[in-house]
Design a protein around this motif. Structure first.
Motif, PDB file in Angstrom:
ATOM      1  N   LEU A   1       0.829  -1.204   0.000  1.00 38.87           N
ATOM      2  CA  LEU A   1       0.000   0.000   0.000  1.00 38.87           C
ATOM      3  C   LEU A   1       0.865   1.257   0.000  1.00 38.87           C
ATOM      4  N   GLY A   2       1.981   1.197   0.722  1.00 43.86           N
ATOM      5  CA  GLY A   2       2.879   2.344   0.745  1.00 43.86           C
ATOM      6  C   GLY A   2       3.459   2.652  -0.622  1.00 43.86           C
ATOM      7  N   GLY A   3       3.782   1.599  -1.382  1.00 45.41           N
ATOM      8  CA  GLY A   3       4.294   1.803  -2.729  1.00 45.41           C
ATOM      9  C   GLY A   3       3.264   2.439  -3.644  1.00 45.41           C
ATOM     10  N   ILE A   4       2.021   1.989  -3.522  1.00 48.41           N
ATOM     11  CA  ILE A   4       0.941   2.562  -4.330  1.00 48.41           C
ATOM     12  C   ILE A   4       0.749   4.035  -3.979  1.00 48.41           C
ATOM     13  N   LEU A   5       0.753   4.337  -2.681  1.00 51.95           N
ATOM     14  CA  LEU A   5       0.567   5.719  -2.237  1.00 51.95           C
ATOM     15  C   LEU A   5       1.703   6.608  -2.736  1.00 51.95           C
ATOM     16  N   ALA A   6       2.928   6.073  -2.694  1.00 54.03           N
ATOM     17  CA  ALA A   6       4.071   6.845  -3.171  1.00 54.03           C
ATOM     18  C   ALA A   6       3.973   7.093  -4.672  1.00 54.03           C
TER      19      ALA A   6
ATOM     20  N   LEU B   1       4.197   1.970  13.899  1.00 56.01           N
ATOM     21  CA  LEU B   1       5.320   1.277  13.284  1.00 56.01           C
ATOM     22  C   LEU B   1       4.907   0.558  12.009  1.00 56.01           C
ATOM     23  N   VAL B   2       3.742  -0.058  12.017  1.00 53.31           N
ATOM     24  CA  VAL B   2       3.255  -0.746  10.820  1.00 53.31           C
ATOM     25  C   VAL B   2       3.059   0.243   9.675  1.00 53.31           C
ATOM     26  N   ILE B   3       2.439   1.385   9.960  1.00 51.98           N
ATOM     27  CA  ILE B   3       2.225   2.406   8.932  1.00 51.98           C
ATOM     28  C   ILE B   3       3.561   2.967   8.445  1.00 51.98           C
ATOM     29  N   GLY B   4       4.465   3.236   9.392  1.00 51.60           N
ATOM     30  CA  GLY B   4       5.762   3.798   9.026  1.00 51.60           C
ATOM     31  C   GLY B   4       6.570   2.880   8.140  1.00 51.60           C
ATOM     32  N   VAL B   5       6.637   1.605   8.506  1.00 52.78           N
ATOM     33  CA  VAL B   5       7.365   0.646   7.673  1.00 52.78           C
ATOM     34  C   VAL B   5       6.734   0.560   6.288  1.00 52.78           C
ATOM     35  N   GLY B   6       5.402   0.591   6.232  1.00 53.66           N
ATOM     36  CA  GLY B   6       4.731   0.518   4.947  1.00 53.66           C
ATOM     37  C   GLY B   6       5.110   1.656   4.017  1.00 53.66           C
TER      38      GLY B   6
END
Length: 460
Positions: free
Chosen positions: A105-110, A147-152
């Motif tokens: 999800l973090g990659g998509i958001l980025a 931490l979960v959100i940050g790592v993502g």
């Protein structure tokens, strides 16, 4: 073995490239990115090493657990009826599973909204906040969420920048990722020695605080290094037609989806190292040296050091075999062999439990477990993503890393569930269960090789 870091297939825009050779013959940015990633991995593995020990030995006990916001709801609605070590195991499993899911999800958001640089900075800030929230017992669950959100936001957006330091034809790129991985391994080895020792010997909050401080240092390094890093980019809508499924892609997709649960089952013993294994080590291992009790978390340093050594040794071994014979075991063959070593590693833990007697367990069998298990994972992890990439339909190349990490997501959920049986199951049976899981994976990979590999990949 600590989980290997997989790097996806990346696009390497030429405009973001330069011929800098200031860092060991590589761009100066590689050194900075390596330091930043080392800081992030230090903070992550510090957290993962201390988490279950902290919950079992300190937080989830009467008189303290009542102050944790949201814990009563969690133990009532999500993990009903669980207390103490079983509850700690399930929380650990959920946390580590989500850590493998949110980077997708973090990659998509980025890509679509923030850009890699902004996403990475946001991830570093949120992770730092999470580590410092661990100083407040009432904020424990909020810290895990942070931490979960940050790592993502952080994890998937730094490796891509390593590739962008080089032109597509630059032969230094492969070595760059090896150097990058060395930074990771050094930090994984150091994290239990520093944060683990502080947490167990000085105070739990000191251990978590050190992880937060190192994460802040990494964030500062990243901000300072901006002139030597690729420019921030967002993905734009391509003028090229989207990839389409072709004839034969259906069976290949089905094969990938079949391999995900097999891969997940093969990971159970390894992922359990940070969970029930550490509790068992803390309770039953003979960890005293010259009258001093060593921190239990140092077993993770033993594992990390052997993991790195065996990755190098196994790669050198197969290179030697290839030079001598002109042949080398294929990917699936290596994965089957890796599962055999993992079974043998579980057998070491079974022997440790079976031969314990009335005293503590000496370190012979545990250290042998880490050695044998690391040999197994040196055969399994480095080739598994390559196998998934080769097998995946062309239309899914961009999504293959996310599909691959679903195996880690499922494995960690299972590790939490299985770990909750630790207190009620004999140690011999507990490790036999893990040997059985590795055996099931061996059979699964073997059957896949026998019935599908030749047709789908042209291998025997």
């Amino acid at each position: 073995m600590t989980a290997a870091e997989a790097t996806p297939n990346l696009d390497f825009p030429e405009e973001a490239t330069h011929n800098d050779r200031a860092f060991l013959g590589h761009p100066k940015g590689l050194g900075y990115l390596g330091l930043v990633e080392a800081c992030e991995r230090f903070s992550y593995y510090s957290m993962q090493t201390l988490l279950t020990l902290y919950m079992v030995k300190y937080l989830l006990v009467p008189g303290r657990q009542e102050s944790v916001l949201g814990l009563e709801w969690l133990s009532t609605h999500v993990f009903p009826g669980l207390q103490g070590q079983p509850l700690a195991s399930q929380i650990f499993g959920a946390y580590t599973a989500l850590v493998y899911l949110t980077p997708i999800l973090g990659g998509i958001l980025a890509d679509l909204v923030l850009g890699r640089r902004a996403a990475l900075i946001a991830g570093g800030v949120i992770m730092s906040i999470g580590h410092f929230l661990m100083a407040f017992e009432s904020a424990f669950l909020l810290a895990l969420v942070s931490l979960v959100i940050g790592v993502g936001l952080f994890k998937g957006n730094i490796a891509s920048q390593v590739g962008e330091l080089y032109r597509p034809e630059d032969s230094r790129r492969a070595m760059a990722f090896q150097i990058f991985y060395i930074f990771i391994n050094v930090s994984v080895i150091a994290a239990p020695l520093i944060s683990g020792t502080l947490g167990e010997k000085v105070g739990w909050h000191w251990g978590f605080g050190s992880a937060g401080v190192v994460m802040v240092i990494g964030l500062v390094i990243y901000l300072y290094a901006r002139p030597w890093l690729p420019a921030a980019t967002r993905k734009t809508r391509s003028a090229e037609p989207r990839a389409r499924f072709r004839k034969g892609d259906g069976p290949r997709l089905l094969a990938v989806l079949l391999l995900v649960p097999i891969m997940g089952v093969s990971l159970l013993t390894n992922q359990q190292i940070f969970n029930a294994y550490l509790i068992w080590a803390d309770q039953q291992f003979q960890l005293s040296f010259m009258g001093t009790t060593l921190p239990t978390s140092w077993m993770i340093t033993v594992d990390a050091a052997l993991s790195f050594s065996m990755l190098v040794a196994v790669a050198a071994f197969w290179a030697f075999i290839s030079r001598r014979t002109g042949r080398e075991l294929d990917d699936l063959g290596k994965m089957v062999l890796g599962c055999a070593f993992i079974i043998a590693g579980g057998g070491c833990l079974y022997m440790a439990a079976a031969t314990q007697g009335t005293g503590k367990i000496g370190l012979f069998w545990p250290v042998l477990f880490h050695l044998v298990n690391s040999i197994g994972f040196a055969h399994l992890l480095p080739v598994s993503l390559a196998l998934f990439t080769r097998l995946a339909p062309g239309a899914l190349n961009a999504s293959i890393v996310g599909i691959y990490y679903l195996a880690f997501f499922g494995a960690n959920l299972a590790v939490g569930k299985i770990g909750s049986l630790f207190e009620t199951m004999a140690a011999t049976q507990f490790w036999l269960l893990h040997m059985a899981s590795a055996t099931a994976a061996l059979v699964g990979f073997g059957l896949f090789k026998l019935f599908f590999a030749r047709r789908l990949m042209g291998t025997s």
